[in-house]
Enzyme design. Structure first.
Site, PDB file in Angstrom:
ATOM      1  N   ASN A  41     -40.323  20.946 -12.325  1.00 60.24           N
ATOM      2  CA  ASN A  41     -41.656  20.870 -11.717  1.00 60.24           C
ATOM      3  C   ASN A  41     -42.493  21.942 -12.431  1.00 60.24           C
ATOM      4  O   ASN A  41     -42.333  23.129 -12.164  1.00 60.24           O
ATOM      5  CB  ASN A  41     -41.567  21.138 -10.212  1.00 60.24           C
TER       6      ASN A  41
ATOM      7  N   GLY B  45     -38.486  24.966 -10.870  1.00 62.75           N
ATOM      8  CA  GLY B  45     -39.848  25.397 -11.179  1.00 62.75           C
ATOM      9  C   GLY B  45     -39.869  26.306 -12.396  1.00 62.75           C
ATOM     10  O   GLY B  45     -39.776  25.859 -13.543  1.00 62.75           O
ATOM     11  N   GLY B  46     -39.959  27.614 -12.145  1.00 64.79           N
ATOM     12  CA  GLY B  46     -40.128  28.594 -13.214  1.00 64.79           C
ATOM     13  C   GLY B  46     -39.161  28.447 -14.386  1.00 64.79           C
ATOM     14  O   GLY B  46     -39.563  28.531 -15.555  1.00 64.79           O
TER      15      GLY B  46
ATOM     16  N   HIS C 139     -44.645  18.425  -1.678  1.00 62.38           N
ATOM     17  CA  HIS C 139     -44.116  19.732  -2.093  1.00 62.38           C
ATOM     18  C   HIS C 139     -44.660  20.812  -1.147  1.00 62.38           C
ATOM     19  O   HIS C 139     -45.808  20.713  -0.688  1.00 62.38           O
ATOM     20  CB  HIS C 139     -44.518  20.024  -3.545  1.00 62.38           C
TER      21      HIS C 139
ATOM     22  N   GLY D 281     -39.699  30.537  -6.086  1.00 62.97           N
ATOM     23  CA  GLY D 281     -40.389  31.462  -6.984  1.00 62.97           C
ATOM     24  C   GLY D 281     -40.065  32.927  -6.794  1.00 62.97           C
ATOM     25  O   GLY D 281     -40.813  33.781  -7.270  1.00 62.97           O
TER      26      GLY D 281
ATOM     27  N   SER E  57     -35.738  28.615  -6.927  1.00 67.02           N
ATOM     28  CA  SER E  57     -35.162  29.691  -7.745  1.00 67.02           C
ATOM     29  C   SER E  57     -33.898  29.309  -8.521  1.00 67.02           C
ATOM     30  O   SER E  57     -33.060  30.165  -8.812  1.00 67.02           O
ATOM     31  CB  SER E  57     -34.875  30.922  -6.885  1.00 67.02           C
TER      32      SER E  57
ATOM     33  N   GLU F 251     -35.959  22.011  -0.347  1.00 63.97           N
ATOM     34  CA  GLU F 251     -36.486  23.257  -0.908  1.00 63.97           C
ATOM     35  C   GLU F 251     -36.937  24.200   0.201  1.00 63.97           C
ATOM     36  O   GLU F 251     -38.074  24.087   0.679  1.00 63.97           O
ATOM     37  CB  GLU F 251     -37.690  22.957  -1.815  1.00 63.97           C
TER      38      GLU F 251
ATOM     39  N   LYS G  73     -45.551  22.556 -12.294  1.00 64.47           N
ATOM     40  CA  LYS G  73     -46.661  23.059 -11.463  1.00 64.47           C
ATOM     41  C   LYS G  73     -47.958  23.108 -12.286  1.00 64.47           C
ATOM     42  O   LYS G  73     -48.158  22.227 -13.130  1.00 64.47           O
ATOM     43  CB  LYS G  73     -46.267  24.402 -10.840  1.00 64.47           C
TER      44      LYS G  73
END
Ligand code: 13P
Length: 243
Positions: free
Chosen positions: A7, A223-224, A94, A170, A202, A164, A9
């Site tokens: 994702n 994500g990150g 989300h 994050g 994470s 999630e 973002k």
């Protein structure tokens, strides 16, 4: 088979997204995974890049969509464009959409109902806000989110659910494996075992091996750690090795 979905973002511009997808496509070709399905959820500005990747080796997704065909909905993007552009999947509900853009379970339900009419895969995101709530409270929260999102919906043949917990997004924090296992069993039960369940929050190269020990987990929404295509696909290698 496990999913590894990024994702992205609102982190990449249009051109950065293009570079990212080029890298993803060529590295994924080299990796040639047998047991991992790679996917990336792009922001709307990059949605039309889907046409440049007609012959792709990854699933091309977007992070949101509106449920109306067309009309006076300033700033929204119709699912019709997603269909025209051969988008493979859409993230729905989300936690950032719920929290920052006030998306309600009712709106999420309308979006899923609309997606149901297309061949796009909806990835419904759910998860509790509170850390350390009792098992009963946490189970009731996720059950409630699923029941409301799927009211009068019959997409079990395509639907994916991503669990999630918002307090793990994050910040490098992940729940104990048994907590995720509990969430998976609640989700699988409520959906008659017909829906793949991902975990998001994470996930990184450092913790993915341990997360792979979780029973009945069908993949990850990252994500990150998905922002670097090479590092992202390294996680694919770890999944492949542990399969
Ligand atoms: P992080 O992996 O950055 O915690 O984000 C998770 C997420 O929101 C996936 O949808």
């Amino acid at each position: 088979m496990k999913y590894l979905i990024g994702n992205l973002k609102m982190n990449l511009s249009y051109l950065e997204s293009q570079n990212y997808l080029n890298e993803l496509q060529s590295l994924n070709k080299i990796k040639n995974f047998k047991n991992v399905i790679i996917g990336a959820a792009l922001s709307f500005d990059a949605m039309s890049l889907s046409l440049q990747y007609n012959k792709r080796n990854f699933l091309f997704g977007v992070q949101n969509i509106f449920y109306k065909e067309k009309g006076a909905y300033t700033g929204e993007v119709s699912f019709r464009s997603a269909v025209e552009l051969n988008i493979d999947f859409v993230l729905i509900g989300h936690s950032e959409r719920r929290k920052l853009f006030n998306e309600t379970d009712q709106l999420i339900n309308l979006k899923i109902k609309q997606i149901e009419k297309t061949s796009i895969i909806p990835i419904l995101c759910i998860g509790e806000d509170q850390e350390n709530c009792s098992d009963k409270v946490f189970e009731d929260i996720i059950k409630n989110q699923i029941l409301k999102a799927l009211e009068d919906v019959d997409v079990y043949n395509r639907l994916i659910i991503s669990y999630e917990p918002t307090y793990c997004i994050g910040n490098g924090k992940i729940p104990q494996n048994y907590h995720i296992e509990k969430a998976i069993s609640v989700i699988k039960k409520i959906t008659n075992n017909q829906v793949p369940v991902l975990y998001g929050g994470s996930v990184s190269q450092k913790n993915i091996e341990k997360l792979l020990e979780i029973k009945d987990l069908d993949g990850f929404l990252v994500g990150g750690a998905a922002l670097d295509a090479q590092g992202f696909l390294e996680m694919g290698s770890i999944i492949e090795k542990n399969n």
